[in-house]
Design a protein around this motif. Structure first.
Motif, PDB file in Angstrom:
ATOM      1  N   GLU A 150     -79.830 -46.055  -2.592  1.00 56.20           N
ATOM      2  CA  GLU A 150     -79.735 -46.679  -3.978  1.00 56.20           C
ATOM      3  C   GLU A 150     -78.401 -46.553  -4.763  1.00 56.20           C
ATOM      4  O   GLU A 150     -78.048 -47.794  -5.318  1.00 56.20           O
ATOM      5  CB  GLU A 150     -81.083 -46.320  -4.799  1.00 56.20           C
ATOM      6  CG  GLU A 150     -81.057 -46.920  -6.181  1.00 56.20           C
ATOM      7  CD  GLU A 150     -81.617 -48.331  -6.258  1.00 56.20           C
ATOM      8  OE1 GLU A 150     -81.677 -49.002  -7.184  1.00 56.20           O
ATOM      9  OE2 GLU A 150     -81.934 -48.847  -5.257  1.00 56.20           O
ATOM     10  N   PHE A 151     -77.980 -45.109  -4.796  1.00 52.56           N
ATOM     11  CA  PHE A 151     -76.813 -45.043  -5.583  1.00 52.56           C
ATOM     12  C   PHE A 151     -75.432 -45.673  -4.819  1.00 52.56           C
ATOM     13  O   PHE A 151     -74.718 -46.052  -5.610  1.00 52.56           O
ATOM     14  CB  PHE A 151     -76.574 -43.401  -5.645  1.00 52.56           C
ATOM     15  CG  PHE A 151     -77.430 -42.958  -6.622  1.00 52.56           C
ATOM     16  CD1 PHE A 151     -77.971 -43.419  -7.596  1.00 52.56           C
ATOM     17  CD2 PHE A 151     -77.229 -41.564  -6.741  1.00 52.56           C
ATOM     18  CE1 PHE A 151     -78.827 -42.849  -8.752  1.00 52.56           C
ATOM     19  CE2 PHE A 151     -77.912 -40.631  -7.895  1.00 52.56           C
ATOM     20  CZ  PHE A 151     -78.633 -41.383  -8.489  1.00 52.56           C
ATOM     21  N   LYS A 152     -75.568 -45.846  -3.449  1.00 54.27           N
ATOM     22  CA  LYS A 152     -74.461 -46.272  -2.910  1.00 54.27           C
ATOM     23  C   LYS A 152     -74.273 -47.746  -3.047  1.00 54.27           C
ATOM     24  O   LYS A 152     -73.129 -48.438  -3.545  1.00 54.27           O
ATOM     25  CB  LYS A 152     -74.523 -46.282  -1.323  1.00 54.27           C
ATOM     26  CG  LYS A 152     -73.363 -46.724  -0.549  1.00 54.27           C
ATOM     27  CD  LYS A 152     -73.794 -46.504   1.110  1.00 54.27           C
ATOM     28  CE  LYS A 152     -72.262 -46.861   1.773  1.00 54.27           C
ATOM     29  NZ  LYS A 152     -72.462 -46.642   3.320  1.00 54.27           N
ATOM     30  N   LEU A 153     -75.374 -48.610  -3.214  1.00 54.80           N
ATOM     31  CA  LEU A 153     -75.516 -49.975  -3.657  1.00 54.80           C
ATOM     32  C   LEU A 153     -75.045 -50.087  -5.135  1.00 54.80           C
ATOM     33  O   LEU A 153     -74.043 -50.988  -5.352  1.00 54.80           O
ATOM     34  CB  LEU A 153     -76.798 -50.368  -3.264  1.00 54.80           C
ATOM     35  CG  LEU A 153     -77.404 -50.682  -2.059  1.00 54.80           C
ATOM     36  CD1 LEU A 153     -78.631 -51.161  -1.808  1.00 54.80           C
ATOM     37  CD2 LEU A 153     -76.421 -52.041  -1.175  1.00 54.80           C
ATOM     38  N   LEU A 154     -75.341 -49.231  -5.848  1.00 52.15           N
ATOM     39  CA  LEU A 154     -75.065 -49.490  -7.186  1.00 52.15           C
ATOM     40  C   LEU A 154     -73.726 -49.214  -7.621  1.00 52.15           C
ATOM     41  O   LEU A 154     -72.945 -50.002  -8.369  1.00 52.15           O
ATOM     42  CB  LEU A 154     -75.911 -48.397  -8.047  1.00 52.15           C
ATOM     43  CG  LEU A 154     -77.351 -48.606  -8.186  1.00 52.15           C
ATOM     44  CD1 LEU A 154     -78.141 -47.489  -9.046  1.00 52.15           C
ATOM     45  CD2 LEU A 154     -77.576 -50.078  -9.202  1.00 52.15           C
ATOM     46  N   ASP A 155     -73.093 -48.251  -6.788  1.00 56.91           N
ATOM     47  CA  ASP A 155     -71.664 -47.874  -6.832  1.00 56.91           C
ATOM     48  C   ASP A 155     -70.605 -49.131  -6.223  1.00 56.91           C
ATOM     49  O   ASP A 155     -69.724 -49.121  -6.652  1.00 56.91           O
ATOM     50  CB  ASP A 155     -71.315 -46.795  -6.155  1.00 56.91           C
ATOM     51  CG  ASP A 155     -70.336 -45.767  -7.220  1.00 56.91           C
ATOM     52  OD1 ASP A 155     -70.343 -45.776  -8.217  1.00 56.91           O
ATOM     53  OD2 ASP A 155     -69.158 -45.250  -6.404  1.00 56.91           O
ATOM     54  N   GLN A 156     -71.512 -49.771  -5.491  1.00 55.71           N
ATOM     55  CA  GLN A 156     -70.756 -50.786  -4.804  1.00 55.71           C
ATOM     56  C   GLN A 156     -70.738 -52.247  -5.642  1.00 55.71           C
ATOM     57  O   GLN A 156     -70.166 -53.461  -5.447  1.00 55.71           O
ATOM     58  CB  GLN A 156     -71.191 -51.365  -3.464  1.00 55.71           C
ATOM     59  CG  GLN A 156     -70.823 -50.331  -2.615  1.00 55.71           C
ATOM     60  CD  GLN A 156     -71.371 -50.382  -1.134  1.00 55.71           C
ATOM     61  OE1 GLN A 156     -72.600 -51.179  -1.204  1.00 55.71           O
ATOM     62  NE2 GLN A 156     -70.823 -49.645  -0.202  1.00 55.71           N
ATOM     63  N   ILE A 221     -71.084 -41.027  -3.724  1.00 54.67           N
ATOM     64  CA  ILE A 221     -70.518 -41.146  -4.670  1.00 54.67           C
ATOM     65  C   ILE A 221     -69.205 -40.325  -4.715  1.00 54.67           C
ATOM     66  O   ILE A 221     -69.219 -39.168  -5.031  1.00 54.67           O
ATOM     67  CB  ILE A 221     -71.432 -40.952  -5.811  1.00 54.67           C
ATOM     68  CG1 ILE A 221     -72.750 -41.640  -6.154  1.00 54.67           C
ATOM     69  CG2 ILE A 221     -70.752 -41.120  -7.294  1.00 54.67           C
ATOM     70  CD1 ILE A 221     -72.688 -43.063  -6.111  1.00 54.67           C
ATOM     71  N   GLU A 222     -67.981 -41.072  -4.327  1.00 50.01           N
ATOM     72  CA  GLU A 222     -66.911 -40.268  -4.435  1.00 50.01           C
ATOM     73  C   GLU A 222     -66.266 -40.103  -5.763  1.00 50.01           C
ATOM     74  O   GLU A 222     -66.517 -40.911  -6.665  1.00 50.01           O
ATOM     75  CB  GLU A 222     -65.860 -41.222  -3.399  1.00 50.01           C
ATOM     76  CG  GLU A 222     -66.329 -41.435  -2.040  1.00 50.01           C
ATOM     77  CD  GLU A 222     -65.548 -42.249  -1.415  1.00 50.01           C
ATOM     78  OE1 GLU A 222     -64.508 -42.699  -1.777  1.00 50.01           O
ATOM     79  OE2 GLU A 222     -65.678 -42.141  -0.048  1.00 50.01           O
TER      80      GLU A 222
END
Length: 261
Positions: A150-156, A221-222
């Motif tokens: 979920e976080f990966k998609l949001l950060d994209q 999250i980089e």
């Protein structure tokens, strides 16, 4: 305050706080008030404002009790998830009383972000933190399989329209900020921060255990570690504890309503 917070920092991975319940009865009361639609009053109390309790009307009690009740034949996950979101909101209010924090949603399993916190500086949004709150018996699996994707998609940039709409709505509650000017920064990736709050067992409440729970956060999250928040709440026998807390909150709802009849 019903919750104490102990700050921790795992350099390069994440930072956050471990929660401990210090007054379960007060926590149940504050959850009851949120269920009655009185989150603004709870926010004032957490901030240290000396205010009297608002009227609690019988017409609001049915809906409040509904939020705190598991319907017959259903699993308790939605009820427990909502209660945990309220606990997360209370912890966030205590940790950062100067931020703008969206009140808890008033519907079980409502689609959207579990929470949202805005940090402001001279009328600009310098951090927009998206909350993900999980009341679970398997912290690592939940983080790895549900939260990280979920976080990966949001950060994209996924659901950016929803994020912008929620940010604008929250900014409109602050008269000192021009939402149209402040929102210009939201599209920049570096101000998007993340905060996962999760229930853990004894092992995962330790330093070593937390590192295992949040393993991989820095890959998803980089950037600076300030973008990666991780809150943990150690509780044994999660479902029975949630059930007991819900019953205490229902009792508070009934007492509040009876006091204003």
């Amino acid at each position: 305050m019903p919750i104490s917070l102990e700050y921790y920092d795992h350099p390069t991975l994440c930072h956050g706080q471990a929660w401990t319940i210090t007054d379960e009865n007060l926590l149940a009361e504050q959850i009851a008030r949120v269920a009655l639609g009185q989150s603004r009053h709870v926010q004032k109390i957490i901030a240290g404002t000396n205010v009297g309790p608002p009227a609690s009307r019988a017409s609001a009690a049915q809906g409040a009790i509904g939020l705190l009740t598991v319907p017959p034949g259903e699993d308790p996950w939605h009820r427990d998830g909502w209660i945990f979101q309220v606990i997360s909101w209370i912890a966030a209010q205590k940790a950062d009383p100067g931020a703008l924090i969206r009140p808890p949603q008033m519907i079980h399993a409502l689609k959207g972000f579990d929470g949202l916190r805005l940090e402001l500086n001279d009328g600009e949004v310098v951090a927009a933190t998206i909350f993900e709150d999980k009341a679970t018996d398997d912290a690592r699996k939940t983080v790895r399989d549900l939260v990280w994707p979920e976080f990966k998609l949001l950060d994209q940039g996924d659901r950016e329209n929803v994020l912008v709409a929620e940010v604008v709505a929250l900014l409109e509650t602050n008269r000192e900020v021009d939402p149209d000017l402040a929102i210009e920064n939201i599209i920049w990736k570096n101000i998007r921060h993340y905060r996962v709050s999760i229930t853990v067992g004894k092992f995962h409440s330790t330093n070593t255990g937390r590192v295992k729970v949040f393993k991989g956060y820095d890959k998803i999250i980089e950037g600076n570690v300030s973008k990666r928040g991780g809150e943990v709440f150690y509780v044994e026998h999660l479902r029975s504890w949630m059930s007991s807390l819900a019953e205490k909150s229902i009792a508070h709802v009934k007492l509040m309503v009876a006091a204003h009849v």
